[in-house]
Write an enzyme that holds these catalytic residues in place. Structure first.
Site, PDB file in Angstrom:
ATOM      1  N   ARG A 157       1.307  -0.900  -0.376  1.00 55.75           N
ATOM      2  CA  ARG A 157       0.008   0.211   0.102  1.00 55.75           C
ATOM      3  C   ARG A 157       0.827   1.547  -0.052  1.00 55.75           C
ATOM      4  NH1 ARG A 157      -3.456   2.142   4.929  1.00 55.75           N
ATOM      5  NH2 ARG A 157      -1.343   3.455   5.367  1.00 55.75           N
ATOM      6  N   TYR A 177      -2.489  11.506   5.828  1.00 52.07           N
ATOM      7  CA  TYR A 177      -2.954  10.548   6.646  1.00 52.07           C
ATOM      8  C   TYR A 177      -2.262   9.581   6.086  1.00 52.07           C
ATOM      9  CZ  TYR A 177      -4.415   5.709   6.607  1.00 52.07           C
ATOM     10  OH  TYR A 177      -4.287   4.202   6.874  1.00 52.07           O
ATOM     11  N   ASP A 214      -4.787   4.032   0.185  1.00 48.31           N
ATOM     12  CA  ASP A 214      -6.053   4.263   0.989  1.00 48.31           C
ATOM     13  C   ASP A 214      -6.391   5.672   1.423  1.00 48.31           C
ATOM     14  OD1 ASP A 214      -7.797   4.255   2.882  1.00 48.31           O
ATOM     15  OD2 ASP A 214      -6.813   3.234   4.291  1.00 48.31           O
ATOM     16  N   HIS A 229      -8.736   6.741   2.940  1.00 43.94           N
ATOM     17  CA  HIS A 229      -9.499   7.392   4.118  1.00 43.94           C
ATOM     18  C   HIS A 229     -10.867   8.257   4.673  1.00 43.94           C
ATOM     19  CE1 HIS A 229      -7.901   7.038   8.673  1.00 43.94           C
ATOM     20  NE2 HIS A 229      -7.169   5.418   8.321  1.00 43.94           N
ATOM     21  N   GLU A 267      -9.603   2.219  -1.059  1.00 43.39           N
ATOM     22  CA  GLU A 267      -9.537   1.597  -0.221  1.00 43.39           C
ATOM     23  C   GLU A 267     -10.323   3.126   0.221  1.00 43.39           C
ATOM     24  OE1 GLU A 267      -7.265   0.169   2.360  1.00 43.39           O
ATOM     25  OE2 GLU A 267      -8.117   1.035   3.928  1.00 43.39           O
ATOM     26  N   GLU A 298     -12.956  -1.416   6.637  1.00 43.13           N
ATOM     27  CA  GLU A 298     -12.128  -1.645   8.334  1.00 43.13           C
ATOM     28  C   GLU A 298     -13.477  -0.613   9.556  1.00 43.13           C
ATOM     29  OE1 GLU A 298      -8.935   0.527   6.911  1.00 43.13           O
ATOM     30  OE2 GLU A 298      -8.884   2.281   7.882  1.00 43.13           O
ATOM     31  N   ARG A 319     -13.447  -5.719   4.162  1.00 40.96           N
ATOM     32  CA  ARG A 319     -12.357  -4.783   4.477  1.00 40.96           C
ATOM     33  C   ARG A 319     -12.597  -5.402   6.476  1.00 40.96           C
ATOM     34  NH1 ARG A 319      -8.171  -4.095   5.006  1.00 40.96           N
ATOM     35  NH2 ARG A 319      -7.474  -1.927   5.666  1.00 40.96           N
ATOM     36  N   GLU A 321      -4.382  -7.708   5.012  1.00 40.64           N
ATOM     37  CA  GLU A 321      -3.362  -6.348   5.516  1.00 40.64           C
ATOM     38  C   GLU A 321      -2.510  -7.206   6.288  1.00 40.64           C
ATOM     39  OE1 GLU A 321      -3.359  -1.893   6.183  1.00 40.64           O
ATOM     40  OE2 GLU A 321      -5.239  -2.772   6.906  1.00 40.64           O
ATOM     41  N   TRP A 357     -11.468  11.825   9.296  1.00 42.23           N
ATOM     42  CA  TRP A 357     -10.397  11.303   9.187  1.00 42.23           C
ATOM     43  C   TRP A 357      -9.752  10.866   9.175  1.00 42.23           C
ATOM     44  CZ3 TRP A 357      -7.216   7.920  11.427  1.00 42.23           C
ATOM     45  CH2 TRP A 357      -5.900   8.064  11.233  1.00 42.23           C
TER      46      TRP A 357
HETATM   47  C1  GCO Z   1      -5.566   0.100   7.525  1.00 42.91           C
HETATM   48  C2  GCO Z   1      -5.871   2.046   8.494  1.00 42.91           C
HETATM   49  C3  GCO Z   1      -5.683   2.026   9.546  1.00 42.91           C
HETATM   50  C4  GCO Z   1      -6.774   2.684  10.093  1.00 42.91           C
HETATM   51  C5  GCO Z   1      -6.630   2.385  11.423  1.00 42.91           C
HETATM   52  C6  GCO Z   1      -7.287   3.279  12.502  1.00 42.91           C
HETATM   53  O1  GCO Z   1      -5.683   0.522   6.137  1.00 42.91           O
HETATM   54  O2  GCO Z   1      -4.295   0.413   7.879  1.00 42.91           O
HETATM   55  O3  GCO Z   1      -6.862   2.967   7.414  1.00 42.91           O
HETATM   56  O4  GCO Z   1      -4.239   2.914   9.026  1.00 42.91           O
HETATM   57  O5  GCO Z   1      -6.300   4.513  10.177  1.00 42.91           O
HETATM   58  O6  GCO Z   1      -6.602   0.447  11.705  1.00 42.91           O
HETATM   59  O7  GCO Z   1      -7.340   2.540  13.605  1.00 42.91           O
HETATM   60 MG    MG Z   2      -7.647   1.839   5.495  1.00 39.69          MG
END
Ligand code: GCO
Ligand code: MG
Length: 405
Positions: A149, A161, A213, A215, A239, A265, A286, A342, A405
């Site tokens: 990634r 991020y 990602d 985010h 993602e 996630e 995810r 992951e 975020w």
């Molecule tokens: C990922 C995630 C993490 C999250 C984290 C938050 O794809 O691994 O986005 O990096 O930001 O798990 O607690």
């Molecule tokens: Mg993520």
């Protein structure tokens, strides 16, 4: 003989970061471990377990995994949500661990046996600039990873991020009395990301599997535009393009791009994702074992997804414990529609507390052959690392408005 739960203990430990662990002990002396970590809200899950589930766990039949899941899910009335589902997830993992140990089998055997030899892993590369990012990718490739990634800085923003300003891995949770505030500028990101990702692809060649990602930062229109501009980069996935509480919004993204989409996630039951799956608005789901109520519920989500050719790609950041990672690998080895796992990796201190049997070799993961989940927790070591207050960052746009975020 009935195998009952005689003790249920909650351990909060912080070997470099906070983890919440459930320990179940049975009348015949078996021990089962479960992960209950929710990053930045650890003590809420610890209390949910200690104050509300533990009193009802002691004395229960340890063999009844599904009945216990139903008891805590249906029995709560205020069901779903990340805290409650992570607590149920920990109970579920610990009960699968116990059943495996009682049977003398690794949990993947109880789930139907291996459908593959090993599970493809992806890890993270991070760099403020393109050269730094390419160096980070090269390090990951040298470690054997076949899927990476990639996250980079954005000109004009001094926090982004997924990007570390210091050497080593990226860790978003900051220790301290409150969250760090980051600034976000969608226009700057959209101007920069396509060119950056195209340059990475040109530099690494066609074979390395690349992921990215977003985010949760974009609207469906912005996400569609980004996806379209990235089609020639051949990403494994893009993602979390949108926050996705509103599942139907992903339809708009799909209309504009064929870039594969991954999301989920932060989901915790099938009800967060059923439209995304049944309308095939995503390619990869995810959810992590812990946050999705354990092996028992994630297994059902994956079976539902299989019908729609949606694949599983469980979350595996540093903020779920190695117990969750092991559970994910047992499920992954036994589930046909798991595509990739992951593996962000852990600070070495984590392994002073969690002794793992799973293996990472040549870019692939395997849960190992130990009975149960194959993770032991050193409680004495855990006691050396007491909980420390920590938060994930929050984000604001350049004019100061709160942003996802
Ligand atoms: C990922 C995630 C993490 C999250 C984290 C938050 O794809 O691994 O986005 O990096 O930001 O798990 O607690
Ligand atoms: Mg993520």
């Amino acid at each position: 003989m009935t195998r009952t739960i005689t003790h249920a203990d909650v351990i909060v430990t912080s070997p470099s970061r906070n983890f919440v662990t459930l320990k179940l002990t049975t009348s015949d002396g078996l021990v089962g471990w479960g992960d209950a970590t929710v990053n930045g809200r650890e003590l809420a899950v610890a209390s949910y377990l200690r104050d509300h589930l533990v009193p009802a766990l002691v004395g229960r039949d340890a063999e009844k995994i599904e009945d216990t899941w139903q008891y805590f899910y249906r029995g709560v009335y205020w069901r779903r949500g990340p805290i409650g589902m992570a607590a149920i997830g920990a109970v579920d993992m610990a009960l699968w661990d116990i059943k495996g140990k009682a049977a003398g089998m690794p949990v993947y055997q109880l789930l139907g046996g291996a459908v593959r030899d090993k599970i493809l892993a992806y890890t993270h590369a991070t760099g403020w600039t393109l050269p730094e990012l390419l160096d980070s990718v090269a390090v990951r490739r040298a470690e054997g990873f076949r899927a990476v990634r990639v996250q980079s800085g954005v000109p004009g923003l001094d926090t982004v991020y997924g990007v570390s300003r210091t050497p080593g891995g990226y860790e978003p949770a900051g220790r301290g009395a409150g969250p760090v505030e980051e600034r976000w500028d969608t226009s700057a990101y959209l101007r920069h990301a396509p060119e950056l990702l195209r340059s990475v692809r040109e530099a690494v060649g066609p074979e390395l599997t690349l992921l990215h990602d977003v985010h949760h930062r974009l609207t469906p229109t912005e996400a569609g535009r980004l996806g379209r501009s990235l089609e020639d980069v051949d990403l494994f996935w893009l993602e979390d393009v949108t926050p996705a509480e509103n599942q139907t919004l992903l339809r708009a993204v799909r209309q504009h791009t064929t870039v594969p989409l991954a999301i989920g996630e932060v989901f915790n039951t099938i009800w967060d994702a059923h439209e995304l799956i049944s309308e095939r608005l995503i390619d990869y789901i995810r959810m992590a074992v812990v946050h999705a109520g354990g092996i028992s519920h994630l297994r059902k989500v994956l079976a539902f997804a299989e019908v729609y050719q949606v694949k599983g790609a469980p979350h595996g950041p540093s903020d779920v414990s190695p117990i969750n990672m092991a559970a994910s690998l047992h499920l992954g080895l036994a589930t046909t529609n798991i595509a990739i796992q992951e593996h962000m990796g852990y600070d070495p201190l984590v392994f002073e507390v969690f002794h793992v049997g799973y293996q990472l070799a040549d870019g692939y993961l395997h849960p190992g052959e130990a009975p149960g989940l194959g993770v032991d927790v050193d409680e004495k070591a855990a006691a050396h690392f007491p909980y420390r207050q920590a938060y994930l960052p929050v984000a604001r746009t350049l004019d100061g408005t709160m942003k996802d975020w």
